[in-house]
Design an enzyme around this catalytic site. Structure first.
Site, PDB file in Angstrom:
ATOM      1  N   GLU A 189     -68.981  68.506 -61.802  1.00 31.48           N
ATOM      2  CA  GLU A 189     -70.018  67.895 -62.640  1.00 31.48           C
ATOM      3  C   GLU A 189     -71.310  67.673 -61.874  1.00 31.48           C
ATOM      4  O   GLU A 189     -72.395  67.640 -62.461  1.00 31.48           O
ATOM      5  CB  GLU A 189     -69.534  66.535 -63.172  1.00 31.48           C
ATOM      6  CG  GLU A 189     -68.639  66.615 -64.373  1.00 31.48           C
ATOM      7  CD  GLU A 189     -68.373  65.239 -64.962  1.00 31.48           C
ATOM      8  OE1 GLU A 189     -69.284  64.398 -64.899  1.00 31.48           O
ATOM      9  OE2 GLU A 189     -67.271  65.022 -65.467  1.00 31.48           O
ATOM     10  N   GLU A 223     -60.016  61.681 -62.618  1.00 34.43           N
ATOM     11  CA  GLU A 223     -61.180  62.171 -61.875  1.00 34.43           C
ATOM     12  C   GLU A 223     -61.246  61.450 -60.528  1.00 34.43           C
ATOM     13  O   GLU A 223     -60.597  61.851 -59.582  1.00 34.43           O
ATOM     14  CB  GLU A 223     -62.467  61.969 -62.674  1.00 34.43           C
ATOM     15  CG  GLU A 223     -63.659  62.654 -62.022  1.00 34.43           C
ATOM     16  CD  GLU A 223     -64.977  62.346 -62.698  1.00 34.43           C
ATOM     17  OE1 GLU A 223     -65.928  63.086 -62.468  1.00 34.43           O
ATOM     18  OE2 GLU A 223     -65.054  61.351 -63.446  1.00 34.43           O
ATOM     19  N   ASP A 234     -63.011  58.348 -70.695  1.00 37.91           N
ATOM     20  CA  ASP A 234     -64.059  58.418 -69.686  1.00 37.91           C
ATOM     21  C   ASP A 234     -64.805  57.089 -69.548  1.00 37.91           C
ATOM     22  O   ASP A 234     -64.733  56.228 -70.431  1.00 37.91           O
ATOM     23  CB  ASP A 234     -65.045  59.518 -70.087  1.00 37.91           C
ATOM     24  CG  ASP A 234     -65.762  60.137 -68.899  1.00 37.91           C
ATOM     25  OD1 ASP A 234     -65.758  59.540 -67.809  1.00 37.91           O
ATOM     26  OD2 ASP A 234     -66.329  61.228 -69.083  1.00 37.91           O
TER      27      ASP A 234
END
Length: 370
Positions: A186, A180, A131
């Site tokens: 989110e 993503e 991430d």
């Protein structure tokens, strides 16, 4: 030293000679409900139990697992997952961007990365989520490829989160399962970005972002997170088919799924995440979309209403040539959080009109005869 299954050549990237360890599937995921990582061992156990109850193959242990407490550490969590026959996935910070969530600086240097990956393989971890990439510079692109190259040596699937859109790498590296690069679920956490715009946004993504490659939106949330959402449960269920990601992360809390009718729980438990064929049946960006995907002897048709008005969507099944055994329709009920589930025997007619609530949707599962 783990024996590599790679055939390498100095002039080109590695080529995988064994892909049997690359197994797509549905993942239970902790972050959405708690707006936090994986510091609490007891909550991690709850999500592992949820994966086991729903026969999901994977559970993602998210950020901050290096600080895990409340009765256990990450090694205990991995052992518990093994006990429940759930394959764990682990989150990592790319350590190139602003965010300070740990673990940090474990993947940046080749020797550290390979040591970490060897440990993961020894602990039964099947994949990683990396991430917070800061940019799409040449050095960052090279870093993506370095991670993919080394992950293959240790049989680790890869999900790049907080990253730019896919670049076609999955053709060379089939263990790159998702990326993503999207405003996903989110944003019911981070800001109220999707509270009022989710429905039309969701009806745009099949025409734009998801065409480029796999998309880790983390769909199908029935309850509210930090900010509410106003899409129907039928709309949310349809996202599991409308959005393609080889590792499809279920974002909601376990209670949100356990509260659904038995037919919905069964649908989620048997959901495929890779498809043999895809057809756009109808749609217009931001307004609506009806998309068909085939897996084995089933066609799944997802319909999304992106408007604030009731809308009738057409599922034209005339493209199905095989004999049909039965059709199950998971449609909007009278209220946003209800389903209307209908069982149909055979393909009595090829065109079905499905009434959707404002910001609603449906899934139709067409089971063909063997």
């Amino acid at each position: 030293m783990v024996e590599s299954t790679l055939v390498t050549d100095v002039s080109e990237p590695c080529r995988l000679s064994d892909v049997s360890w690359i197994k797509p599937g549905v993942v239970s995921w902790i972050y959405w409900a708690y707006n936090h990582g994986s510091r609490d061992y007891q909550i991690i156990k709850k999500y592992i139990d949820f994966a086991a109850d729903f026969h999901l193959p994977y559970m993602l242990i998210d950020a901050e697992w290096d600080e895990m407490g409340n009765g256990g550490n990450v090694e205990d969590a991995l052992a518990y997952a093994k006990q429940k026959n759930i394959a764990p996935l682990l989150w990592y910070n790319s350590s190139t961007a602003w965010c300070a969530f740990g673990p940090l600086y474990r993947l940046n240097k080749p020797e550290m990365r390979q040591k970490e990956f060897a440990w993961l393989e020894s602990m039964g971890v099947k994949g990683i989520k990396v991430d917070f990439f800061s940019q799409d510079s040449i050095s960052t692109m090279n870093y993506f490829v370095d991670i993919l190259e080394d992950a293959a040596k240790y049989h680790l699937m890869v999900n790049f989160h907080g990253a730019p859109i896919p670049r076609g790498w999955q053709r060379t590296y089939p263990h790159m399962m998702s990326v993503e690069g999207v405003y996903g679920a989110e944003w019911y956490n981070n800001k109220e970005t999707l509270t009022d715009s989710a429905a039309w946004h969701n009806c745009t993504l099949p025409f734009t972002r998801n065409v480029v490659g796999p998309m880790d939106y983390t769909p199908c949330t029935f309850t509210d997170s930090q900010h509410p959402h106003i899409t129907s449960n039928g709309h949310e269920l349809a996202l599991l088919v409308a959005f393609e990601s080889a590792l499809q992360h279920l974002a909601d809390r376990p209670e949100g799924y356990h509260a659904q009718p038995a037919e919905i729980r069964s649908f989620i438990s048997s959901l495929p995440t890779v498809w043999d064929d895809t057809k756009l049946l109808s749609g217009y960006p931001s307004s609506y979309v009806v998309l068909a995907r085939k897996s084995g002897d089933c066609w799944y048709i997802a319909g999304l209403n992106g408007t604030n008005e009731k809308k009738s969507l057409t599922a034209d099944l005339s493209f199905i040539q095989e004999p049909v055994k039965e059709i199950t329709l998971y449609a909007d009920g009278k209220e946003r959080n209800q389903f209307d589930i209908q069982m149909l025997s055979g393909l009595k007619k090829s065109v079905h009109e499905v009434d959707c609530l404002p910001r609603g949707g449906f899934v139709m599962k067409v089971q063909m005869k063997h």
